[in-house]
Motif scaffolding. Structure first.
Motif, PDB file in Angstrom:
ATOM      1  N   SER A   1       0.858  -1.184   0.000  1.00 21.52           N
ATOM      2  CA  SER A   1       0.000   0.000   0.000  1.00 21.52           C
ATOM      3  C   SER A   1       0.895   1.235   0.000  1.00 21.52           C
ATOM      4  CB  SER A   1      -0.913  -0.003   1.230  1.00 21.52           C
ATOM      5  OG  SER A   1      -1.673   1.182   1.304  1.00 21.52           O
ATOM      6  N   ILE A   2       0.683   2.122  -0.952  1.00 20.04           N
ATOM      7  CA  ILE A   2       1.516   3.311  -1.114  1.00 20.04           C
ATOM      8  C   ILE A   2       0.926   4.473  -0.329  1.00 20.04           C
ATOM      9  CG2 ILE A   2       2.506   4.945  -2.746  1.00 20.04           C
ATOM     10  CD1 ILE A   2       3.644   2.164  -3.006  1.00 20.04           C
ATOM     11  N   GLY A   3       1.772   5.161   0.442  1.00 20.41           N
ATOM     12  CA  GLY A   3       1.341   6.305   1.235  1.00 20.41           C
ATOM     13  C   GLY A   3       1.788   7.622   0.629  1.00 20.41           C
TER      14      GLY A   3
ATOM     15  N   LYS B   1      15.344  15.906  -0.810  1.00 17.03           N
ATOM     16  CA  LYS B   1      15.400  15.555   0.605  1.00 17.03           C
ATOM     17  C   LYS B   1      15.115  14.070   0.814  1.00 17.03           C
ATOM     18  CE  LYS B   1      14.271  20.117   2.454  1.00 17.03           C
ATOM     19  NZ  LYS B   1      13.399  20.899   3.360  1.00 17.03           N
ATOM     20  N   VAL B   2      15.689  13.528   1.873  1.00 17.90           N
ATOM     21  CA  VAL B   2      15.482  12.129   2.231  1.00 17.90           C
ATOM     22  C   VAL B   2      14.923  12.052   3.644  1.00 17.90           C
ATOM     23  CG1 VAL B   2      17.323  11.327   0.724  1.00 17.90           C
ATOM     24  CG2 VAL B   2      17.834  11.854   3.109  1.00 17.90           C
TER      25      VAL B   2
ATOM     26  N   VAL C   1       3.598   2.408   2.596  1.00 18.51           N
ATOM     27  CA  VAL C   1       5.002   2.683   2.295  1.00 18.51           C
ATOM     28  C   VAL C   1       5.195   4.180   2.105  1.00 18.51           C
ATOM     29  CG1 VAL C   1       6.916   2.259   0.718  1.00 18.51           C
ATOM     30  CG2 VAL C   1       5.300   0.435   1.224  1.00 18.51           C
ATOM     31  N   ILE C   2       6.118   4.743   2.868  1.00 22.28           N
ATOM     32  CA  ILE C   2       6.417   6.173   2.766  1.00 22.28           C
ATOM     33  C   ILE C   2       7.843   6.418   2.284  1.00 22.28           C
ATOM     34  CG2 ILE C   2       4.735   6.884   4.500  1.00 22.28           C
ATOM     35  CD1 ILE C   2       7.113   6.971   6.495  1.00 22.28           C
ATOM     36  N   GLY C   3       8.637   5.336   2.159  1.00 24.88           N
ATOM     37  CA  GLY C   3      10.020   5.508   1.719  1.00 24.88           C
ATOM     38  C   GLY C   3      10.658   4.193   1.317  1.00 24.88           C
ATOM     39  N   ILE C   4      11.813   4.307   0.674  1.00 23.43           N
ATOM     40  CA  ILE C   4      12.594   3.148   0.233  1.00 23.43           C
ATOM     41  C   ILE C   4      13.968   3.246   0.870  1.00 23.43           C
ATOM     42  CG2 ILE C   4      13.551   1.891  -1.729  1.00 23.43           C
ATOM     43  CD1 ILE C   4      10.847   4.434  -2.383  1.00 23.43           C
TER      44      ILE C   4
ATOM     45  N   PRO D   1      12.024   9.243  -0.220  1.00 20.21           N
ATOM     46  CA  PRO D   1      10.570   9.427  -0.066  1.00 20.21           C
ATOM     47  C   PRO D   1       9.804   8.736  -1.189  1.00 20.21           C
ATOM     48  CG  PRO D   1      11.736  11.503   0.268  1.00 20.21           C
ATOM     49  CD  PRO D   1      12.745  10.535  -0.263  1.00 20.21           C
ATOM     50  N   ILE D   2       8.672   8.122  -0.861  1.00 17.54           N
ATOM     51  CA  ILE D   2       7.890   7.375  -1.837  1.00 17.54           C
ATOM     52  C   ILE D   2       7.365   8.288  -2.942  1.00 17.54           C
ATOM     53  CG2 ILE D   2       5.651   7.597  -0.698  1.00 17.54           C
ATOM     54  CD1 ILE D   2       7.115   4.432  -2.377  1.00 17.54           C
ATOM     55  N   ASN D   3       7.185   9.565  -2.642  1.00 23.30           N
ATOM     56  CA  ASN D   3       6.695  10.474  -3.686  1.00 23.30           C
ATOM     57  C   ASN D   3       7.726  10.671  -4.795  1.00 23.30           C
ATOM     58  OD1 ASN D   3       4.391  10.674  -2.203  1.00 23.30           O
ATOM     59  ND2 ASN D   3       4.614  12.819  -1.634  1.00 23.30           N
TER      60      ASN D   3
END
Length: 372
Positions: A115-117, A158-159, A182-185, A201-203
């Motif tokens: 699930s992507i946040g 930014k990370v 998921v908000i990041g990798i 960041p997932i974005n």
């Protein structure tokens, strides 16, 4: 009127609590969902070395990981955490090295997506979880907090800095919030500090996915042409094995050779025995067996293999290769001793000892000079 107000306020508070319960999952349920969507990546680079990393599914046959995971890689497989069935990695459809993101295509389209946040909603102090394969320890789940949102050298934008534990092999794992989104990798960690870990960041991934391309192989060149066992590597192994065998046979007092030519001929035979099977392995082995063979032959992390239950096939392959080589080399020396009158090797133990010495010198030289 006041009673109605208090009743309305109570209902509203209960509603907020209900919403919080619905949108906040237990750590156990988050772990189970991540385990079902997370894969271990086993990548073979141009020198034949095997590296491990993490990825997670975002759609049918689509896996996200870091761009640095596929650097200099010519082939690889993915498999679900704690499962043995391999999935072929066909290549990638999106790649951005500035943000350290890669989107791979794998052969299994049945892995459930995460699930992507929204990473823009992340705040310092938020509870987060991550799941990866640090040091090959599959399915390691950990929790922590968001430490900061900052810029760091080497990554564009930014990370997310977080405290959930990661290590080598965790690269590409999902960083999720308490709702399981998921908000990041996970991308990198600082080994000169404690809990200094960073995620993309997932974005950023959403923007990378907007620039999808056609499927690109892991290596733009032909994989077989890059295979170190079939082209220059095989010739180098042949030469080095021949030189080592000649040195041992010529200078060891327990071997008596009346003519140098006979020693050269025997050394050439030993070199051929060492290298000819390498030419047939890519032809006769299936892809899973070929991958297992290359990992067994080239992976240097023996301590991990001995401590990893999932690495039993690799360990068995190592033992089979070593024992087969010892027996074949000893047999070659015994045949030479029997039919080449100008070469004499006294006794069974001397024959086996010479074979072991040649193998030991080869192993030492390959460790010191990783030319393949």
């Amino acid at each position: 009127m006041s009673k109605f107000y208090l009743l309305s306020l109570s209902v509203f508070i209960l509603f907020l609590c209900f919403i919080g319960i619905v949108y906040s999952q237990s750590p156990q349920s988050i772990a189970q969902e991540l385990l079902a969507s997370t894969v271990m990546l086993e990548m073979r680079n141009t020198s034949g070395r095997i590296s491990h990393a993490t990825g997670f599914s975002i759609g049918p046959g689509i896996v996200v990981t870091n761009a640095h995971v596929i650097d200099n890689v010519v082939s690889g497989v993915a498999r679900l955490v704690n499962m043995q069935t391999p999935m072929t990695i066909h290549g990638y459809i999106a790649l951005n090295r500035d943000t350290d993101l890669a989107v791979l295509v794998v052969s299994d389209e049945n892995v459930p997506p995460v699930s992507i946040g929204d990473s823009d909603s992340v705040q310092i102090g938020d509870l987060v979880y991550t799941l990866g394969n640090p040091q090959g320890l599959e399915g390691t789940f950990s929790d922590g907090r968001i430490s900061s949102i900052r810029e760091i050298p080497g990554i564009e934008g930014k990370v997310i800095q977080f405290t959930a534990a990661i290590s080598h092999g965790s690269s590409g794992g999902a960083l999720v919030n308490r709702s399981g989104q998921v908000i990041g990798i996970a991308s990198q960690t600082r080994h000169d500090g404690q809990s200094l870990n960073f995620a993309i960041p997932i974005n950023q991934l959403k923007r990378v996915m907007e620039n999808q391309t056609e499927l690109t192989p892991l290596s733009p060149q032909d994989t077989q042409a890059q295979d170190p066992q079939r082209t220059p590597g095989t010739l180098i192994i042949f030469i080095v094995s021949g030189v080592i065998a000649f040195g041992v046979l010529h200078f060891l007092p327990s071997v008596k050779s009346e003519r140098v030519g006979y020693t050269i001929a025997l050394a050439t035979g030993i070199a051929a025995l060492r290298t000819i099977p390498l030419l047939w392995i890519p032809i006769l082995f299936t892809e899973p067996m070929k991958h297992l063979y290359y990992e067994a032959l080239w992976d240097e992390n023996l301590i991990h293999i001995l401590d990893c239950p999932n690495c039993v096939p690799v360990l068995l392959m190592k033992l089979v290769i070593l024992q087969t080589y010892i027996i074949a080399l000893s047999l070659c020396l015994a045949i030479a001793n029997r039919f080449m009158s100008k070469i004499q090797i006294a006794g069974f133990f001397n024959t086996v000892g010479i074979a072991l010495l040649i193998i030991a010198v080869e192993a030492l030289l390959y460790m010191l000079l990783p030319f393949t």
